[in-house]
Write a protein that holds these residues in place. Structure first.
Motif, mmCIF file in Angstrom:
data_model
loop_
_atom_site.group_PDB
_atom_site.id
_atom_site.type_symbol
_atom_site.label_atom_id
_atom_site.label_comp_id
_atom_site.label_asym_id
_atom_site.label_seq_id
_atom_site.Cartn_x
_atom_site.Cartn_y
_atom_site.Cartn_z
ATOM 1 N N GLY A 204 0.813 -1.204 0.000
ATOM 2 C CA GLY A 204 0.000 0.000 0.000
ATOM 3 C C GLY A 204 0.847 1.254 0.000
ATOM 4 N N ALA A 205 1.927 1.235 0.782
ATOM 5 C CA ALA A 205 2.828 2.390 0.813
ATOM 6 C C ALA A 205 3.472 2.607 -0.547
ATOM 7 C CB ALA A 205 3.897 2.187 1.889
ATOM 8 N N ARG A 206 3.853 1.529 -1.217
ATOM 9 C CA ARG A 206 4.429 1.654 -2.552
ATOM 10 C C ARG A 206 3.429 2.267 -3.534
ATOM 11 N NH1 ARG A 206 7.083 -4.381 -2.541
ATOM 12 N NH2 ARG A 206 9.172 -3.821 -1.784
ATOM 13 N N MET A 207 2.179 1.867 -3.439
ATOM 14 C CA MET A 207 1.159 2.384 -4.357
ATOM 15 C C MET A 207 0.967 3.886 -4.187
ATOM 16 S SD MET A 207 -1.693 -0.659 -4.209
ATOM 17 C CE MET A 207 -2.737 0.070 -5.485
ATOM 18 N N VAL A 208 0.955 4.337 -2.943
ATOM 19 C CA VAL A 208 0.789 5.767 -2.692
ATOM 20 C C VAL A 208 2.035 6.535 -3.131
ATOM 21 C CG1 VAL A 208 0.524 7.526 -0.907
ATOM 22 C CG2 VAL A 208 -0.871 5.455 -0.827
ATOM 23 N N ALA A 209 3.213 6.028 -2.736
ATOM 24 C CA ALA A 209 4.456 6.739 -3.051
ATOM 25 C C ALA A 209 4.692 6.850 -4.551
ATOM 26 C CB ALA A 209 5.638 6.034 -2.378
ATOM 27 N N SER A 210 4.253 5.831 -5.296
ATOM 28 C CA SER A 210 4.470 5.837 -6.741
ATOM 29 C C SER A 210 3.407 6.617 -7.502
ATOM 30 C CB SER A 210 4.486 4.398 -7.259
ATOM 31 O OG SER A 210 3.199 3.810 -7.131
ATOM 32 N N GLY A 211 2.336 6.988 -6.806
ATOM 33 C CA GLY A 211 1.246 7.688 -7.469
ATOM 34 C C GLY A 211 0.238 6.769 -8.126
ATOM 35 N N TRP A 212 0.350 5.463 -7.920
ATOM 36 C CA TRP A 212 -0.624 4.526 -8.487
ATOM 37 C C TRP A 212 -2.007 4.737 -7.880
ATOM 38 C CZ3 TRP A 212 1.936 -0.990 -8.896
ATOM 39 C CH2 TRP A 212 2.930 -0.950 -9.880
ATOM 40 N N ALA A 213 -2.041 5.170 -6.642
ATOM 41 C CA ALA A 213 -3.313 5.430 -5.975
ATOM 42 C C ALA A 213 -3.155 6.669 -5.112
ATOM 43 C CB ALA A 213 -3.735 4.240 -5.117
ATOM 44 N N ARG A 214 -4.190 7.473 -5.075
ATOM 45 C CA ARG A 214 -4.145 8.661 -4.228
ATOM 46 C C ARG A 214 -4.200 8.264 -2.758
ATOM 47 N NH1 ARG A 214 -7.990 14.031 -4.917
ATOM 48 N NH2 ARG A 214 -7.072 15.237 -3.202
ATOM 49 N N ARG A 215 -4.880 7.173 -2.510
ATOM 50 C CA ARG A 215 -5.105 6.718 -1.134
ATOM 51 C C ARG A 215 -5.267 5.207 -1.179
ATOM 52 N NH1 ARG A 215 -9.079 9.460 -0.907
ATOM 53 N NH2 ARG A 215 -8.191 11.366 -0.038
ATOM 54 N N VAL A 216 -4.831 4.509 -0.119
ATOM 55 C CA VAL A 216 -4.991 3.057 -0.036
ATOM 56 C C VAL A 216 -5.559 2.702 1.335
ATOM 57 C CG1 VAL A 216 -3.869 0.798 -0.114
ATOM 58 C CG2 VAL A 216 -3.088 2.618 -1.639
ATOM 59 N N LEU A 217 -6.610 1.895 1.310
ATOM 60 C CA LEU A 217 -7.173 1.312 2.526
ATOM 61 C C LEU A 217 -6.620 -0.102 2.635
ATOM 62 C CD1 LEU A 217 -9.186 1.215 4.922
ATOM 63 C CD2 LEU A 217 -10.968 0.587 3.261
ATOM 64 N N VAL A 218 -5.832 -0.356 3.680
ATOM 65 C CA VAL A 218 -5.232 -1.672 3.907
ATOM 66 C C VAL A 218 -5.980 -2.331 5.062
ATOM 67 C CG1 VAL A 218 -3.121 -2.962 4.395
ATOM 68 C CG2 VAL A 218 -2.992 -0.773 3.177
ATOM 69 N N VAL A 219 -6.479 -3.523 4.821
ATOM 70 C CA VAL A 219 -7.306 -4.222 5.808
ATOM 71 C C VAL A 219 -6.765 -5.625 6.028
ATOM 72 C CG1 VAL A 219 -9.644 -4.969 6.409
ATOM 73 C CG2 VAL A 219 -9.322 -2.929 4.986
ATOM 74 N N ALA A 220 -6.651 -6.025 7.279
ATOM 75 C CA ALA A 220 -6.272 -7.392 7.629
ATOM 76 C C ALA A 220 -7.410 -8.008 8.426
ATOM 77 C CB ALA A 220 -4.984 -7.414 8.449
ATOM 78 N N PRO A 221 -8.203 -8.888 7.801
ATOM 79 C CA PRO A 221 -9.311 -9.519 8.526
ATOM 80 C C PRO A 221 -8.816 -10.479 9.603
ATOM 81 C CG PRO A 221 -9.517 -9.780 6.128
ATOM 82 C CD PRO A 221 -8.129 -9.324 6.405
ATOM 83 N N ALA A 222 -9.676 -10.767 10.560
ATOM 84 C CA ALA A 222 -9.378 -11.842 11.504
ATOM 85 C C ALA A 222 -9.385 -13.158 10.744
ATOM 86 C CB ALA A 222 -10.409 -11.866 12.623
ATOM 87 N N ALA A 223 -8.306 -13.918 10.853
ATOM 88 C CA ALA A 223 -8.204 -15.213 10.191
ATOM 89 C C ALA A 223 -8.613 -16.307 11.159
ATOM 90 C CB ALA A 223 -6.784 -15.446 9.703
ATOM 91 N N GLU A 224 -9.228 -17.349 10.638
ATOM 92 C CA GLU A 224 -9.677 -18.441 11.496
ATOM 93 C C GLU A 224 -9.097 -19.762 11.012
ATOM 94 O OE1 GLU A 224 -13.934 -18.257 11.243
ATOM 95 O OE2 GLU A 224 -13.972 -19.125 9.233
ATOM 96 N N LEU A 225 -8.836 -20.651 11.953
ATOM 97 C CA LEU A 225 -8.339 -21.982 11.649
ATOM 98 C C LEU A 225 -9.430 -23.014 11.888
ATOM 99 C CD1 LEU A 225 -4.839 -21.987 13.405
ATOM 100 C CD2 LEU A 225 -5.355 -21.437 11.025
#
Length: 456
Positions: A204-225
């Motif tokens: 996400g940081a790369r996308m913003v820094a490169s200008g690929w996206a103006r903003r990035v929402l990064v989400v990590a869901p709860a994972a279940e086993l």
């Protein structure tokens, strides 16, 4: 310099304008941070049958007895909506409709993403979503949901819901988050086992820094086993299951001589990333900056860690930030409490940082449990909270340090001058990732003094 990676130009710092969490320790940044600093652990023995159920309960141990877990037992989507969306009944209704019957990963992803969007000062469904990308961390997220559905279909085939065609897919979390928040830019899942959250953050940081996206929402869901994965982890020797059952909060013991393995945790996290200029232009508060990142492979399949890959990832992160090891005030270690993993990471930390007594190192996993693919992003939020508080949370179970020379935080929180931090995630399959986070406005203090940022 180690010679195992080419030189890389310093990255453009990226602003974090929201950091949200959904955890047994709290569902707002301030409350979560306070629980960490208090050393409060969410690890418990599971409720219900004391013997566990290896056929239907991921908290059961087929070898006899329950497995400890830091579980989201009290998470109810409707209750969460009442607390967080009381002033927005339309969005609350949308959340219930979209994610109310989804598997746990998609439900938690939708909730924590909405919290991050609101904390960033953005309106769900607003025009900002057209220029915003979405990254969801993890793969094979809904394993318990899949196992329960397969078992149910075996016993009662006619009860299978057609919606399972969607709910078993990781992309269901992408769709749920996109619909409830209104994000319409690029979007996909980012998998890297236990390093997924950190890898999604750095992508996400790369996308913003490169200008690929103006903003990035990064989400990590709860994972279940499912019970199968839980038992497989136990059989590898990676999971704590034997000693200290009477005090489960003490079972996860990173960097302690008496460590026995990791304890599973359930939590979700989300951050909003944008350029510093973009944040200023809309008057958004910048909580922290992503100043650098590194990701390296061990070139080896399996579960055993490799110090060379870990060191390379940490040095790559410092190099991309234009920093030396001396510039880092605090390290959030991967620190799972595994017998071999902690030994290797301790050696890696020594290789990069030496014996700097001004450094502080801790692991968040004794408090949150090991949140699997969400761990890296949950711990990045923990880092942001500690940087802003100027305090490092304790290593509550550190009774006999594996390496007394490592500057580990003690069993109580420590006030510490912290402006720059490194957060590590090291995963099965030889996947190593590190990210540098810092308070906004922190200068690169030693880049000019030491042109070689691998100097330790």
């Amino acid at each position: 310099m180690s010679g195992d990676a080419p030189e890389a130009a310093a990255v453009q710092p990226v602003a974090v304008t929201a950091a949200a969490v959904l955890s047994p320790l709290g569902d707002r940044l301030d409350g979560f941070t306070a629980a960490l600093l208090a050393g409060r652990s969410a690890v418990r023995m599971p409720s219900g049958d004391a013997n566990g159920d290896a056929n239907g309960d991921a908290n059961g141990d087929a070898a006899g007895g329950p497995l400890p877990v830091a579980a989201l037992d009290d998470f109810v989507l409707g209750s969460w909506a009442e607390r967080h969306l009381a002033d927005d009944p339309d969005t609350a209704a949308l959340l219930r409709r979209v994610a109310g019957r989804a598997a746990l990963p998609a439900r938690t992803a939708a909730c924590v993403a909405l919290r991050a969007v609101l904390d960033a000062g953005l309106e769900p469904g607003g025009a900002w979503g057209e220029e915003t990308a979405l990254l969801v961390a993890g793969s094979n997220l809904a394993l318990a949901h899949q196992a329960a559905t397969v078992l149910g279909h075996h016993s009662s085939p006619g009860r299978l819901r057609a919606s399972y065609a969607l709910t078993h897919l990781d992309v269901d979390a992408v769709g749920a988050v996109s619909e409830v928040t209104g994000v319409r830019g690029e979007g996909w899942t980012v998998g890297g086992a236990s390093a997924s959250g950190t890898i999604a953050l750095l992508q996400g940081a790369r996308m913003v820094a490169s200008g690929w996206a103006r903003r990035v929402l990064v989400v990590a869901p709860a994972a279940e086993l499912s019970p199968v994965e839980a038992e497989a982890f136990r059989r590898t020797g990676a999971m704590a299951h034997a000693a200290l059952r009477g005090t489960p909060e003490r079972m996860c013991r990173p960097f302690d001589r008496d460590r026995q393995g990791f304890v599973r945790g359930e939590a979700a996290a989300a951050v909003v990333l944008e350029s510093a200029a973009g944040a200023r232009s809309r008057g958004a508060e910048v909580l922290a900056e992503i100043a650098g990142h590194g990701q390296r492979l061990d070139a080896r399949r399996g579960t055993e860690p490799d110090a060379r890959g870990q060191v390379a990832a940490m040095r790559a992160a410092l190099r991309s930030a234009g920093l030396t090891a001396e510039d880092v005030d605090y390290v959030n270690a991967h620190g799972t409490g595994s017998v071999l993993g902690d030994e290797v990471e301790a050696a890696s930390l020594r290789a990069v940082f030496g014996e700097r007594r001004s450094l502080r190192i801790n692991s968040t996993k004794p408090l949150t449990g090991h949140c699997l693919s969400a761990a890296g992003l949950v711990e990045a939020v923990a880092v942001i909270g500690q940087l802003r508080a100027g305090r490092a949370h304790p290593n509550p179970n550190l009774d006999h340090p594996l390496d007394p020379g490592l500057p580990l935080v003690g069993t109580r929180a420590e006030r510490h001058s912290m402006r720059t931090a490194l957060s590590n995630s090291f995963a099965f399959g030889g996947v190593n990732a590190s990210v540098v986070l810092r308070l906004p406005g922190t200068a690169r203090t030693a880049a000019s003094a030491h042109p070689n940022p691998d100097h330790t």
